[in-house]
Design an enzyme around this catalytic site. Structure first.
Site, PDB file in Angstrom:
ATOM      1  N   ASP A  39      94.248 -35.624  50.804  1.00 30.76           N
ATOM      2  CA  ASP A  39      93.580 -35.138  49.916  1.00 30.76           C
ATOM      3  C   ASP A  39      92.187 -34.830  50.270  1.00 30.76           C
ATOM      4  O   ASP A  39      91.690 -35.627  50.833  1.00 30.76           O
ATOM      5  CB  ASP A  39      93.816 -35.501  48.412  1.00 30.76           C
ATOM      6  CG  ASP A  39      93.322 -34.648  47.394  1.00 30.76           C
ATOM      7  OD1 ASP A  39      92.195 -33.715  47.497  1.00 30.76           O
ATOM      8  OD2 ASP A  39      93.794 -34.596  46.393  1.00 30.76           O
ATOM      9  N   SER A  80      92.516 -29.795  43.378  1.00 29.15           N
ATOM     10  CA  SER A  80      93.779 -30.155  44.057  1.00 29.15           C
ATOM     11  C   SER A  80      95.094 -30.010  43.335  1.00 29.15           C
ATOM     12  O   SER A  80      96.259 -29.960  43.653  1.00 29.15           O
ATOM     13  CB  SER A  80      93.758 -31.895  43.950  1.00 29.15           C
ATOM     14  OG  SER A  80      92.639 -32.201  44.699  1.00 29.15           O
ATOM     15  N   HIS A 259      83.778 -36.643  47.328  1.00 23.02           N
ATOM     16  CA  HIS A 259      83.183 -36.264  46.401  1.00 23.02           C
ATOM     17  C   HIS A 259      81.856 -37.351  46.089  1.00 23.02           C
ATOM     18  O   HIS A 259      80.851 -36.867  45.490  1.00 23.02           O
ATOM     19  CB  HIS A 259      83.883 -36.549  45.115  1.00 23.02           C
ATOM     20  CG  HIS A 259      84.754 -35.210  44.705  1.00 23.02           C
ATOM     21  ND1 HIS A 259      84.341 -34.064  44.490  1.00 23.02           N
ATOM     22  CD2 HIS A 259      86.327 -35.167  44.729  1.00 23.02           C
ATOM     23  CE1 HIS A 259      85.617 -33.185  44.194  1.00 23.02           C
ATOM     24  NE2 HIS A 259      86.789 -34.011  44.380  1.00 23.02           N
ATOM     25  N   ASP A 297      95.097 -30.195  50.622  1.00 24.56           N
ATOM     26  CA  ASP A 297      94.885 -29.161  49.681  1.00 24.56           C
ATOM     27  C   ASP A 297      93.611 -28.461  49.908  1.00 24.56           C
ATOM     28  O   ASP A 297      93.656 -27.245  49.587  1.00 24.56           O
ATOM     29  CB  ASP A 297      95.159 -29.721  48.127  1.00 24.56           C
ATOM     30  CG  ASP A 297      94.330 -31.002  48.093  1.00 24.56           C
ATOM     31  OD1 ASP A 297      93.571 -31.413  49.076  1.00 24.56           O
ATOM     32  OD2 ASP A 297      94.414 -31.815  46.988  1.00 24.56           O
ATOM     33  N   HIS A 333      84.387 -29.219  46.318  1.00 23.61           N
ATOM     34  CA  HIS A 333      85.349 -28.745  47.390  1.00 23.61           C
ATOM     35  C   HIS A 333      84.750 -27.595  48.267  1.00 23.61           C
ATOM     36  O   HIS A 333      83.784 -26.932  47.504  1.00 23.61           O
ATOM     37  CB  HIS A 333      86.563 -28.382  46.567  1.00 23.61           C
ATOM     38  CG  HIS A 333      87.163 -29.432  45.660  1.00 23.61           C
ATOM     39  ND1 HIS A 333      88.405 -28.879  45.042  1.00 23.61           N
ATOM     40  CD2 HIS A 333      86.974 -30.856  45.591  1.00 23.61           C
ATOM     41  CE1 HIS A 333      88.831 -30.079  44.544  1.00 23.61           C
ATOM     42  NE2 HIS A 333      87.880 -31.108  44.908  1.00 23.61           N
TER      43      HIS A 333
END
Length: 373
Positions: A39, A80, A259, A297, A333
């Site tokens: 991820d 995600s 993040h 993702d 993202h």
């Protein structure tokens, strides 16, 4: 040998060569599929393994590599949930969606499809099992935040083996239900203390491990080899009767390091994921009929590997090109293309540039799980 005999030999050799070539170019059909999702991992995150790992990264073992476009149905930048639903269901959907189409209707997941073909299924994650990525492989909810509801979806029984965190969604619920008790009644052997050994679950019909209240610990908090060990245990359990299987394992916390703009956190999680790749490839190389697909993702943090910033004696800064430094451009993202690595029967199908939901269609086509039989 006369001219006619020479011609006959040449024709026979040509026909044999063509016949041989035709056979070797037929697409193989993998028995098992292992999908590894890191991820929040883009090319820079992967590149960090080449600078910060003490040994050669396992990413170097792949020969078939492609790129996916990750935009969701209505947003250029996916989350995600939508990204995982593209993998699990083969559809583009809205951000936050778990196993539902863009019109909010439930879509059959690859776990449900495989199960209908008598393929054993497993899910492993370093997050809660109800989190966006693992949840999208068995759940059908309009919002990823619906942890209690996603946990109930696991009672559908299509997942034969799971290992992750998320115990609170099963025992500390608003509706007061104890889903661990309900899973046990559905022939799951549930352990909430430790991963254990294969012998402890060998005779069980299904097995589940809920080993943290919410997410699993960080690598820096001594999580150890949980991802690799759980995946190896899942392979043992699912293949015990020589059954075909599908496993999805997620390295969830690479995303969280992005993040947080926390490079040491991100890199430690990425290196753990690379070790997982090594374990899976070792198995696939030995077994010979397992397709391994590794992807992500989306990318998180706008992570960059650049020259390390240093200060001179007078306080002015400069770029030291002999040292690799890290930086971030966002706390969210990004829309960068994401690498896809594939190994095993049919792995060449994952070369090129394509949409993220084609990961699903490529897998089910190669395995034949999309057939109506």
């Amino acid at each position: 040998m006369n001219y006619k005999n020479i011609s006959a030999v040449f024709i026979a050799f040509t026909l044999f060569s063509c016949s041989t070539t035709k056979k070797t170019t037929q697409s193989p059909k993998p028995k098992n599929v292992i999908l590894l999702i890191s991820d929040g991992t883009g090319l820079s995150q992967i590149s960090s393994a080449f600078f910060f790992k003490d040994s050669k990264p396992n990413y170097t073992r792949f020969k078939n590599i492609g790129l996916i476009k990750t935009s969701s149905a209505g947003q250029d930048i996916t989350d995600s949930a939508a990204g995982a639903t593209a993998f699990s269901c083969g559809v583009k959907t809205f951000n936050s969606a778990i196993g539902v189409a863009n019109d909010s209707t439930a879509v059959q997941t690859i776990v449900e499809l495989a199960s209908s073909k008598n393929v054993k299924t497993g899910l492993i994650a370093s997050s809660a099992i109800t989190h966006a990525t693992p949840g999208s492989f068995f759940g059908h909810q309009i919002n990823r935040g619906m942890g209690d509801e996603i946990a109930v979806d696991l009672l559908g029984g299509k997942v034969d083996f799971f290992a992750a965190g998320g115990l609170k969604y099963f025992t500390k619920r608003k509706d007061k239900r104890n889903l661990v008790t309900e899973l046990t009644a559905l022939n799951y052997k549930i352990d909430t203390t430790a991963l254990g050994k294969f012998a402890q679950i060998k005779s069980s019909q299904k097995a589940g491990f809920l080993l943290a209240k919410d997410q699993m610990p960080k690598m820096s908090q001594c999580r150890g080899d949980f991802l690799s060990d759980a995946t190896e245990l899942g392979i043992q359990f699912l293949s015990k009767d020589n059954a075909p299987f599908f496993i999805m394992t997620e390295g969830s916390q690479i995303d969280w390091g992005g993040h947080d703009n926390d490079a040491p956190y991100l890199i430690a999680e990425l290196l753990d994921f690379d070790n997982l790749i090594g374990k899976v490839l070792d198995y696939a190389e030995k077994e010979g009929n397992t397709l391994v697909v590794v992807t992500s993702d989306h990318e998180t943090g706008g992570f960059t590997l650049s020259a390390k910033r240093k200060k001179k004696a007078d306080g002015t800064e400069y770029d030291d090109y002999s040292k690799v430094g890290t930086s971030f451009s966002t706390g969210g993202h990004s829309a960068t293309l994401i690498p896809v690595f594939a190994f095993g029967p049919g792995s060449e199908e994952f070369n090129g540039i394509y949409e993220n939901n084609e990961i699903f269609s490529k897998i089910v086509k190669l395995t034949g799980w999309d057939s109506k039989k």
